[in-house]
Scaffold this active site. Structure first.
Site, mmCIF file in Angstrom:
data_model
loop_
_atom_site.group_PDB
_atom_site.id
_atom_site.type_symbol
_atom_site.label_atom_id
_atom_site.label_comp_id
_atom_site.label_asym_id
_atom_site.label_seq_id
_atom_site.Cartn_x
_atom_site.Cartn_y
_atom_site.Cartn_z
ATOM 1 N N GLU A 29 0.782 -1.231 0.000
ATOM 2 C CA GLU A 29 0.000 0.000 0.000
ATOM 3 C C GLU A 29 0.820 1.289 0.000
ATOM 4 O O GLU A 29 0.799 2.050 0.978
ATOM 5 C CB GLU A 29 -0.950 0.010 1.200
ATOM 6 N N GLU B 47 -5.606 -8.325 1.025
ATOM 7 C CA GLU B 47 -6.145 -7.923 2.339
ATOM 8 C C GLU B 47 -7.621 -7.570 2.220
ATOM 9 O O GLU B 47 -8.022 -6.885 1.285
ATOM 10 C CB GLU B 47 -5.435 -6.687 2.914
HETATM 11 C C1 BGC Z 1 -2.611 -2.280 6.008
HETATM 12 C C2 BGC Z 1 -2.534 -3.002 7.324
HETATM 13 C C3 BGC Z 1 -3.592 -2.464 8.271
HETATM 14 C C4 BGC Z 1 -4.944 -2.744 7.671
HETATM 15 C C5 BGC Z 1 -6.114 -2.288 8.515
HETATM 16 C C6 BGC Z 1 -4.000 -1.974 5.543
HETATM 17 O O1 BGC Z 1 -4.060 -0.637 5.200
HETATM 18 O O2 BGC Z 1 -1.857 -2.940 5.024
HETATM 19 O O3 BGC Z 1 -1.231 -2.853 7.812
HETATM 20 O O4 BGC Z 1 -3.487 -2.988 9.547
HETATM 21 O O5 BGC Z 1 -5.043 -2.111 6.421
HETATM 22 O O6 BGC Z 1 -6.092 -0.932 8.713
#
Ligand code: BGC
Length: 450
Positions: free
Chosen positions: A172, A361
């Site tokens: 990101e 994610e």
């Molecule tokens: C990131 C993580 C973060 C998650 C939740 C993403 O932006 O890669 O490191 O914990 O979102 O906020």
């Protein structure tokens, strides 16, 4: 409990990758153990008022010592893929130069334990924890970082490349440059366009350079990707000024890094405030920004509703907070809006240069409570299932989406929010370090067992 029937792992096909994602600073702790150098997060968290409750990641989930237990949880939950990141300053305490063998040994242990358990390790090279020694030289604002990052990438390929098949160069970039170099709310706490624009350009160059460094050092059959945050952006109204504002926000949140890596350059036309980035170009950079990734990591949590605003500099737009819109929100105050992930997969899938999309994610923070040793996190179960159904919808419509990773395995350090919001399939008591599998963890395990 939920009515998301019809969700069955088999519908995603044999080769679909399911997994969980983590990041070094959020879980490892052991911030100065065995020769590790400080990172920008070790330093930033010492500043008063920057992190909720003054928290830091010095201990976090103590994954550095407890990784055997946590990796066994993967096995117990039938999770076949584990994404983690390398703390740059654990293996190169100064960011370059002398290698810290104990850091290499740690990641070797993690990788070998995964493989012994039959879990495929996926590695991210950079998840925001820059060595402080490099920050002292200007960090991402100094062009020298591109060469250091490339050397770090080569080193990781050399040490771990015999056992890691899936690599992600960066996590990101929009978030760490925006929060860390424009707003100053994440490490290293720099602010303004004079920091943001060079950081963006050097990060974008490093994504491609890192990709090239990996490709030339790794055996064939290795897959190289990088991850990109995205939020589905919609205008607040059909007024053309809100629509134009939404396009500017979309350019910033969703196109800023993926497009240069695809050889399309920065989205300057949509977002004229980026024009000054040219100042940081040297001859040949247009070409150097490109890299042909084997896969793109798409990370989505929510959507944003955007309104024109005369008062917001550079962007001329503001986000209408989910709470104001009276919609369902997570503990991060992000709207629960599962079609966002479908829309973003469609949007990325339209780029002709993308070979494959992995959702690296997706997940949600909710206030979990342990009642008689049980965590009945129905809202998280519902969130995950509804998002999985949206991923499936995109896949069934022909999108090249071939993986889905939950953020995250265990509760962890949530950056500026400290240990406040709780993500993850496994609850961590940060006083005792006791792990308790949440019902969402059991539900995911059942789903994966199909
Ligand atoms: C990131 C993580 C973060 C998650 C939740 C993403 O932006 O890669 O490191 O914990 O979102 O906020």
């Amino acid at each position: 409990m939920t009515d998301n029937d019809g969700l069955n792992k088999k519908l995603f096909g044999e080769n679909f990758h399911f997994g969980v994602s983590t990041a070094a600073y959020q879980i490892e702790g052991a911030h100065d153990a065995d020769g590790k150098g400080p990172s920008i997060w070790d330093v930033f968290t010492t500043n008063k008022g920057k992190i909720l409750n003054g928290d830091n990641g010095s201990i976090a989930c103590d994954f550095y010592s407890r990784y055997p237990e946590d990796l066994r949880l993967l096995k117990q939950l039938n999770i076949p893929n584990f994404r983690f990141s390398i703390a740059w300053s654990r293996i190169l305490p100064q960011g370059f130069g002398k290698v810290n063998q104990k850091g290499i040994d740690f990641y070797n242990r993690v990788i070998d334990t995964c493989l012994e358990l039959g879990v495929q390790p996926w590695v991210t090279l950079y998840h925001w924890d820059l060595p402080q020694a490099l920050e002292a030289k200007g960090g991402w604002t100094n062009r020298e970082i591109v060469a250091h990052f490339s050397d770090f990438s080569t080193l990781c390929a050399k040490f771990f490349g015999d056992r890691i098949k899936y690599w992600m160069v960066m996590n990101e970039p929009t978030v760490f440059t925006g929060a860390g170099y424009f707003f100053g709310i994440h490490a290293p706490g720099r602010r303004g366009m004079k920091n943001f624009l060079p950081a963006v350009h050097h990060a974008a160059l490093s994504i491609a350079e890192g990709g090239r460094a990996l490709r030339s050092a790794l055996p064939s059959g290795t897959e190289i990707g990088s991850t990109f945050s995205c939020s589905y952006v919609e205008p607040y109204s059909t007024k053309s000024r809100d629509e134009r504002a939404a396009r500017r926000v979309d350019a910033l949140l969703n196109r800023l890094f993926i497009e240069p890596s695809l050889g399309m350059g920065y989205p300057v036309q949509e977002l004229p405030a980026l024009k000054k980035i040219e100042k940081y170009f040297v001859k040949g950079d247009e070409e150097k920004l490109k890299f042909d990734f084997d896969f793109v990591g798409l990370q989505n949590y929510t959507r944003e509703i955007v309104k024109h605003s005369f008062f917001v500099p550079y962007l001329g737009a503001k986000l209408v907070a989910a709470e104001k819109r009276k919609v369902d929100v997570t503990a991060m105050k992000w709207e629960v809006y599962p079609p966002a992930i479908y829309q973003m997969i469609k949007q990325f899938d339209r780029y002709p240069g993308i070979r494959k999309i992995i959702v690296t994610e997706n997940g949600a923070a909710f206030p979990d409570s342990v009642v008689d040793g049980e965590i009945n996190d129905v809202r998280r179960i519902d969130y995950l299932e509804r998002h999985l159904l949206e991923v499936l919808r995109a896949k069934n419509e022909g999108c090249k989406v071939e993986g889905y990773f939950v953020w995250t395995l265990t509760g962890n350090f949530e950056w500026a929010e400290g240990y406040g919001p709780r993500f993850g399939l496994v609850h961590v008591d940060f006083v005792t370090q006791k792990r308790t599998i949440k019902n969402s963890g059991y539900r995911f395990a059942n789903f994966l067992d199909a």
